[in-house]
Design a protein around this motif. Structure first.
Motif, PDB file in Angstrom:
ATOM      1  N   VAL A 290       0.862  -1.181   0.000  1.00  0.00           N
ATOM      2  CA  VAL A 290       0.000   0.000   0.000  1.00  0.00           C
ATOM      3  C   VAL A 290       0.902   1.236   0.000  1.00  0.00           C
ATOM      4  CG1 VAL A 290      -1.816   1.263   1.216  1.00  0.00           C
ATOM      5  CG2 VAL A 290      -1.785  -1.241   1.280  1.00  0.00           C
ATOM      6  N   ARG A 291       0.729   2.083  -1.020  1.00  0.00           N
ATOM      7  CA  ARG A 291       1.577   3.270  -1.075  1.00  0.00           C
ATOM      8  C   ARG A 291       0.830   4.444  -1.697  1.00  0.00           C
ATOM      9  NH1 ARG A 291       5.533   1.060  -5.666  1.00  0.00           N
ATOM     10  NH2 ARG A 291       6.510   0.101  -3.838  1.00  0.00           N
ATOM     11  N   PHE A 292       1.315   5.642  -1.351  1.00  0.00           N
ATOM     12  CA  PHE A 292       0.798   6.859  -1.978  1.00  0.00           C
ATOM     13  C   PHE A 292       1.409   7.007  -3.368  1.00  0.00           C
ATOM     14  CE2 PHE A 292       0.412   8.294   2.582  1.00  0.00           C
ATOM     15  CZ  PHE A 292      -0.972   8.353   2.590  1.00  0.00           C
ATOM     16  N   ALA A 293       0.771   7.825  -4.198  1.00  0.00           N
ATOM     17  CA  ALA A 293       1.299   8.071  -5.540  1.00  0.00           C
ATOM     18  C   ALA A 293       2.693   8.697  -5.478  1.00  0.00           C
ATOM     19  CB  ALA A 293       0.340   8.975  -6.311  1.00  0.00           C
ATOM     20  N   SER A 294       2.994   9.384  -4.380  1.00  0.00           N
ATOM     21  CA  SER A 294       4.314  10.006  -4.218  1.00  0.00           C
ATOM     22  C   SER A 294       5.422   8.968  -4.035  1.00  0.00           C
ATOM     23  CB  SER A 294       4.304  10.931  -3.000  1.00  0.00           C
ATOM     24  OG  SER A 294       4.073  10.181  -1.806  1.00  0.00           O
ATOM     25  N   GLY A 295       5.018   7.712  -3.730  1.00  0.00           N
ATOM     26  CA  GLY A 295       5.999   6.655  -3.529  1.00  0.00           C
ATOM     27  C   GLY A 295       6.160   6.235  -2.081  1.00  0.00           C
ATOM     28  N   GLN A 296       5.609   7.020  -1.123  1.00  0.00           N
ATOM     29  CA  GLN A 296       5.723   6.668   0.297  1.00  0.00           C
ATOM     30  C   GLN A 296       4.943   5.380   0.579  1.00  0.00           C
ATOM     31  OE1 GLN A 296       4.056   9.474   3.084  1.00  0.00           O
ATOM     32  NE2 GLN A 296       4.471   8.152   4.851  1.00  0.00           N
TER      33      GLN A 296
ATOM     34  N   SER B 298     -13.143   3.182  -3.389  1.00  0.00           N
ATOM     35  CA  SER B 298     -13.552   2.649  -2.082  1.00  0.00           C
ATOM     36  C   SER B 298     -12.677   3.232  -0.977  1.00  0.00           C
ATOM     37  CB  SER B 298     -13.446   1.126  -2.070  1.00  0.00           C
ATOM     38  OG  SER B 298     -14.299   0.546  -3.020  1.00  0.00           O
ATOM     39  N   LEU B 299     -13.282   3.379   0.199  1.00  0.00           N
ATOM     40  CA  LEU B 299     -12.534   3.888   1.350  1.00  0.00           C
ATOM     41  C   LEU B 299     -12.033   2.721   2.191  1.00  0.00           C
ATOM     42  CD1 LEU B 299     -14.782   6.871   2.537  1.00  0.00           C
ATOM     43  CD2 LEU B 299     -12.876   6.879   0.927  1.00  0.00           C
TER      44      LEU B 299
ATOM     45  N   ARG C 114      -4.781   5.768   9.002  1.00  0.00           N
ATOM     46  CA  ARG C 114      -5.253   6.809   8.093  1.00  0.00           C
ATOM     47  C   ARG C 114      -6.504   6.348   7.355  1.00  0.00           C
ATOM     48  NH1 ARG C 114       0.346   6.311   7.796  1.00  0.00           N
ATOM     49  NH2 ARG C 114       1.584   8.214   7.887  1.00  0.00           N
ATOM     50  N   LYS C 115      -7.406   7.306   7.044  1.00  0.00           N
ATOM     51  CA  LYS C 115      -8.534   7.020   6.164  1.00  0.00           C
ATOM     52  C   LYS C 115      -8.073   7.268   4.734  1.00  0.00           C
ATOM     53  CE  LYS C 115     -12.305   7.915   9.396  1.00  0.00           C
ATOM     54  NZ  LYS C 115     -13.501   8.719   9.703  1.00  0.00           N
ATOM     55  N   LEU C 116      -8.163   6.216   3.918  1.00  0.00           N
ATOM     56  CA  LEU C 116      -7.587   6.259   2.580  1.00  0.00           C
ATOM     57  C   LEU C 116      -8.650   5.970   1.526  1.00  0.00           C
ATOM     58  CD1 LEU C 116      -4.481   4.045   3.425  1.00  0.00           C
ATOM     59  CD2 LEU C 116      -4.512   6.544   3.346  1.00  0.00           C
ATOM     60  N   GLU C 117      -8.363   6.427   0.316  1.00  0.00           N
ATOM     61  CA  GLU C 117      -9.197   6.097  -0.843  1.00  0.00           C
ATOM     62  C   GLU C 117      -8.346   5.310  -1.820  1.00  0.00           C
ATOM     63  OE1 GLU C 117     -11.382   8.283  -4.613  1.00  0.00           O
ATOM     64  OE2 GLU C 117     -11.028   9.431  -2.767  1.00  0.00           O
ATOM     65  N   LEU C 118      -8.857   4.167  -2.277  1.00  0.00           N
ATOM     66  CA  LEU C 118      -8.129   3.350  -3.231  1.00  0.00           C
ATOM     67  C   LEU C 118      -8.187   3.999  -4.615  1.00  0.00           C
ATOM     68  CD1 LEU C 118      -6.621   0.685  -3.876  1.00  0.00           C
ATOM     69  CD2 LEU C 118      -8.864  -0.340  -4.343  1.00  0.00           C
ATOM     70  N   VAL C 119      -7.010   4.288  -5.169  1.00  0.00           N
ATOM     71  CA  VAL C 119      -6.932   4.878  -6.511  1.00  0.00           C
ATOM     72  C   VAL C 119      -6.891   3.776  -7.555  1.00  0.00           C
ATOM     73  CG1 VAL C 119      -5.580   6.357  -8.048  1.00  0.00           C
ATOM     74  CG2 VAL C 119      -5.760   6.917  -5.608  1.00  0.00           C
TER      75      VAL C 119
ATOM     76  N   ALA D 100      -8.262  10.152   2.159  1.00  0.00           N
ATOM     77  CA  ALA D 100      -9.682  10.319   1.837  1.00  0.00           C
ATOM     78  C   ALA D 100     -10.143  11.715   2.218  1.00  0.00           C
ATOM     79  CB  ALA D 100     -10.503   9.264   2.568  1.00  0.00           C
ATOM     80  N   THR D 101     -10.936  12.315   1.341  1.00  0.00           N
ATOM     81  CA  THR D 101     -11.513  13.625   1.631  1.00  0.00           C
ATOM     82  C   THR D 101     -12.913  13.483   2.210  1.00  0.00           C
ATOM     83  OG1 THR D 101     -12.273  13.738  -0.660  1.00  0.00           O
ATOM     84  CG2 THR D 101     -10.162  14.797  -0.147  1.00  0.00           C
ATOM     85  N   LYS D 102     -13.544  12.323   1.984  1.00  0.00           N
ATOM     86  CA  LYS D 102     -14.889  12.088   2.535  1.00  0.00           C
ATOM     87  C   LYS D 102     -14.771  11.721   4.011  1.00  0.00           C
ATOM     88  CE  LYS D 102     -15.754   9.877  -1.899  1.00  0.00           C
ATOM     89  NZ  LYS D 102     -16.025   8.592  -2.553  1.00  0.00           N
ATOM     90  N   ASP D 103     -15.833  11.977   4.733  1.00  0.00           N
ATOM     91  CA  ASP D 103     -15.827  11.674   6.167  1.00  0.00           C
ATOM     92  C   ASP D 103     -16.503  10.340   6.465  1.00  0.00           C
ATOM     93  OD1 ASP D 103     -15.052  12.318   8.720  1.00  0.00           O
ATOM     94  OD2 ASP D 103     -16.969  13.226   9.242  1.00  0.00           O
ATOM     95  N   ALA D 104     -16.859   9.593   5.430  1.00  0.00           N
ATOM     96  CA  ALA D 104     -17.539   8.307   5.645  1.00  0.00           C
ATOM     97  C   ALA D 104     -16.593   7.281   6.243  1.00  0.00           C
ATOM     98  CB  ALA D 104     -18.089   7.794   4.319  1.00  0.00           C
ATOM     99  N   ARG D 105     -17.165   6.257   6.864  1.00  0.00           N
ATOM    100  CA  ARG D 105     -16.353   5.201   7.443  1.00  0.00           C
ATOM    101  C   ARG D 105     -15.828   4.296   6.344  1.00  0.00           C
ATOM    102  NH1 ARG D 105     -16.329   5.125  12.545  1.00  0.00           N
ATOM    103  NH2 ARG D 105     -16.970   3.567  13.905  1.00  0.00           N
ATOM    104  N   GLY D 106     -14.564   3.890   6.455  1.00  0.00           N
ATOM    105  CA  GLY D 106     -13.982   3.015   5.451  1.00  0.00           C
ATOM    106  C   GLY D 106     -13.914   1.580   5.925  1.00  0.00           C
ATOM    107  N   ASN D 107     -13.545   0.692   5.020  1.00  0.00           N
ATOM    108  CA  ASN D 107     -13.340  -0.713   5.377  1.00  0.00           C
ATOM    109  C   ASN D 107     -12.066  -0.841   6.205  1.00  0.00           C
ATOM    110  OD1 ASN D 107     -15.377  -2.339   3.582  1.00  0.00           O
ATOM    111  ND2 ASN D 107     -14.536  -0.747   2.254  1.00  0.00           N
TER     112      ASN D 107
END
Length: 808
Positions: free
Chosen positions: A486-492, A509-510, A516-521, A533-540
């Motif tokens: 699992v990584r950010f687009a920046s490479g982290q 999907s969140l 961290r609350k993340l969104e799958l790209v 994630a920018t949404k405040d919804a609960r993620g998996n």
């Protein structure tokens, strides 16, 4: 050994050596090997390390490695390095210590290939890898000692057997080698030493040293302000987060232990929701996080900049965090040794008390916390059962040895037989292993890829460069679901999750991972790219495979004793008294001296509740066995927890004591369990792990496209079917069957439990209502068989009915 060479270090620190430390130094000086058992944080590391150091001060060693320090976790390597280097800076600055693990950089690895330091910190996997090089014996020619840290963590596992085999190889090369093990929480010390030392254990030069230090351990429990009379598993849980927060506010630094990685993610989110201003003071730590993330958290603990770290067993061992003044355990630890190990993370200094605070997630866990305190006070710890004859580990080791130094079969058999794991290896098993590494066995002998070793001039040798490279990549016994980075687009990089979890999510999907609350790209080629994630919804919440830990035998007995009313008055028992009162009024309290059986009717049909008090996995096996043997025409649903199991059917469960005894007999036990469970499919899954360790499923070479988890499954399934058809007596197939029985059902413990039940009187009670002990089993069945909304409605209705009945 006179302690004089070591005095400068102790004098500078203002310390005095403990008697057990002097005893170990003296034994080491006399050429003895052994096992040291001492509480966490009492100086075990110095006890075993300073013996070789004093020897080196007295007689400076030749260049090269004199001491190998074997650690069970590569994550501990850096902390171990710090601990070993501290006394050297004062006593012998010329002596160097380095680490060689899977996390070691390529630069340091290349440096270590040229020359080894005085002390080398490594893992069983990395030590095995060293054995594949033909110059390893020469490079280790000055080896004096091997020290195995946290031996209890390796004992009873395939990694422990891997360590046994490596130690046997080193003992063959260097007969005067001294081997020492360290352990803090073990019930079977003599057997543990026997497994560690192999043939050396029968020698008069083998000793066990126990530190006679009474470390004060304070075990307390958060008592819920309100408690339901009919509780079910997990329903308390995060409801106690506000009370946990109160304790966090009183302490400088706290470790919160959970039993699963998913719970870490859940509790971290829960605490941050209650205290958002602590976002830079609350962190998490578990094995699936990226090493850089874990290192940052560990450094924050040392510096005292973190108020709270939520973690799993990844922080159980070794790491010395002196600022930690409080440890909290979420949910029952399910074992006495596990609780003591975690408690030892606080007060990690000689003379300091260790404190741990329990947080129940289920009302009955209040009893377990009271019971674990009782058992801890008398040091009634669990034993670790050693593993016998895992042939997949052996064939991997044989190929490892043949790559490094061609071996003569009879000499190698003597070496292998010197270990505890393989001391009883038979002619048939040994010949099968040699045939396997040279031809793949009867069914695979026509495929060149399985022909790894060949016999030349009476010795087995492996010289195919591609096979050698593939084998080195596959060394080890740790298997599991394919991991996705699992990584950010920046490479982290944040860490890894299992492919099975991430493949169920769609882009957008969140998910919650690494706090961290993340969104799958996107998910492509084993990499899940995410963004915050920018949404405040609960993620998996990220989930990982693995079943819930069962209650240990020792803690089960201690819990039964508490239910019988034994032990001093405790706040936990006072809190749960209303629940136990209803249980006694409507039925009896379960016990490990009788077998309580309750028969109840509801709108779903009949329920038979049986309480052997033997742990979740054993109850799963006994419940499935009984359902199979009853042969009812209606389907029987089996549910289980740590206290008992429930059979549910439309009819036919109003049984006599005679029929119950007949169906709980140990006669034909193994065969009936195989017949009643989907053992063919389970064994097929287990075979995938066995095949990986044995080298039947080879990894991809670097740079090649990585095979998916589905491709690996298909490959192992095909192998399984080929062997089942053309070589049904293949020992790896039989091993897979044995392993799944132990892994899935704790077969050995199950058999002992049934033998014990045969001697117990059966108390059969017809109950008008579900009792407090029966209700959680009924609720588990409900949630497993009905949609979530329907289950919640039915649960609420049943609770209302039961509470009305209890109030009468």
């Amino acid at each position: 050994m006179p302690a004089s060479p070591l005095q400068p270090f102790f004098k500078q620190r203002g310390w005095k050596p403990f008697a057990f430390q002097k005893e170990v130094w003296s034994a080491y000086s006399a050429g003895k090997s052994g096992l040291l058992h001492a509480p966490t944080g009492q100086g075990k590391t110095l006890a075993v390390w300073l013996g070789p150091v004093a020897e080196a001060i007295k007689t400076p060693p030749a260049a090269g490695c004199a001491v190998i320090w074997l650690t069970p976790l590569r994550a501990l390597a850096q902390d171990t390095l710090r601990a070993l280097r501290e006394p050297l800076e004062i006593l012998a600055p010329q002596l160097q210590v380095e680490a060689r693990t899977g996390d070691t950089s390529s630069y340091v690895r290349a440096k270590l290939r040229k020359a080894l330091p005085f002390g080398l910190v490594t893992t069983p996997e990395s030590l095995s890898l060293m054995l594949t090089h033909d110059d390893t014996r020469q490079k280790l020619s000055g080896l004096k000692a091997v020290i195995v840290d946290e031996w209890h963590e390796l004992l009873g596992s395939k990694r422990g057997v891997q360590a046994e085999l490596c130690l046997a190889r080193l003992r063959t090369w260097f007969p005067d080698l001294k081997i020492w093990g360290l352990s803090a929480t073990l019930g079977n010390l003599d057997q543990a030493r026997e497994v560690l030392l192999g043939d050396l254990s029968a020698n008069e030069r083998a000793v066990t040293v126990s530190a006679d230090l009474k470390k004060e351990i304070k075990i307390e429990t958060i008592i819920p302000k309100e408690i339901d009379r009919f509780p079910w598993s997990g329903h308390i849980g995060t409801r106690l987060a506000p009370q946990v927060l109160e304790h966090l506010e009183k302490a400088n630094t706290t470790l919160i232990f959970t039993n699963t990685r998913s719970q870490v993610e859940i509790w971290c989110q829960e605490l941050l929701a209650l205290k958002p201003e602590w976002s830079d003071q609350i962190a998490m730590h578990h094995g699936s996080l990226d090493p850089a993330e874990r290192t940052k958290v560990e450094q924050g603990l040392r510096e005292g900049s973190l108020r709270c770290v939520v973690c799993t067993s990844s922080l159980d061992l070794g790491v010395d965090f002196s600022p930690v003044d409080q440890v909290i355990q979420i949910g029952s630890p399910k074992g006495i040794a596990r609780l003591l190990q975690r408690a030892g993370r606080s007060g990690h200094r000689p003379g300091k008390a260790s404190r741990i605070l329990g947080v129940p997630t289920f009302a009955m866990e209040l009893v377990e916390f009271a019971a674990v305190r009782d058992a801890a006070l008398i040091r009634h710890l669990e034993s670790r059962r050693p593993l016998l004859k895992p042939l997949d580990v052996l064939v991997q080791h044989l190929v490892t040895c043949a790559i490094g130094e061609p071996f003569e079969p009879e000499a190698m058999r003597r070496e292998i037989s010197s270990t505890h794991a393989f001391r009883g290896i038979t002619d048939i098993e040994w010949d099968w292993c040699l045939g396997f590494i040279s031809s793949g066995g009867r069914a695979l002998s026509t495929y060149p890829r399985y022909q790894k070793a060949r016999l030349e001039n009476g010795r087995y040798i492996v010289d195919d460069k591609r096979l050698i490279q593939l084998h080195r990549l596959s060394i080890g016994t740790i298997t599991g679901d394919t991991h996705v980075t699992v990584r950010f687009a920046s490479g982290q990089t944040l860490g890894t999750v299992e492919e099975g979890f991430i493949s169920r999510l769609r882009p957008g999907s969140l998910l919650v991972f690494a706090g961290r609350k993340l969104e799958l790209v996107r998910f492509h080629q084993k990499v899940a790219t995410v963004r915050l994630a920018t949404k405040d919804a609960r993620g998996n919440i990220a989930v990982w495979g693995g079943s819930k830990m069962p209650l240990s035998t020792e803690l089960a007995h201690a819990t039964a004793a508490r239910l019988r009313g034994e032990g001093k008055p405790a706040p936990e028992m006072k809190c749960i008294a209303p629940i136990l009162t209803i249980q006694k009024r409507w039925s009896e309290l379960p016990d490990d001296r009788i077998l309580l059986v309750e028969h109840t009717r509801s709108r779903e049909g009949e329920h038979l509740f049986v309480y052997p008090m033997a742990g979740r996995l054993v109850h799963e096996g006994i419940g499935s066995l009984m359902a199979y043997r009853l042969r009812l025409k209606d389907n029987v649903i089996v549910t289980q927890n740590d206290y008992g199991f429930c059979l549910t059917a439309r009819r036919g469960l109003n049984l006599s004591e005679e029929i119950i005894r007949l169906n709980l007999s140990i006669d034909n036990l193994f065969e009936d369990l195989i017949a009643c469970l989907n053992t063919a499919e389970l064994a097929r899954r287990q075979f995938r792990e066995v095949a990986r360790v044995a080298g039947l499923i080879l990894p991809q070479l670097p740079g090649r496209k990585t095979r998916s988890h589905r491709e690996i499954q298909a490959s192992s399934r095909l192998l399984f079917e080929v062997l089942e058809r053309y070589d049904p007596e293949n020992l790896l197939l039989l091993q897979s069957q044995r392993e799944i029985m132990e892994k899935q059902l704790e077969y050995s413990r199950l058999k002992i439990s049934l033998e014990d039940i045969e001697q117990r009187p059966i108390h059969m009670i017809e109950t008008k209502n579900l009792t407090p002990m029966a209700f959680p089993l009924w609720a588990d069945r409900l949630s497993a068989t009905l949609p979530a909304g329907d289950a919640a409605t039915r649960l609420e209705q049943m609770l209302q009915d039961l509470n009305r009945a209890a109030s009468k």
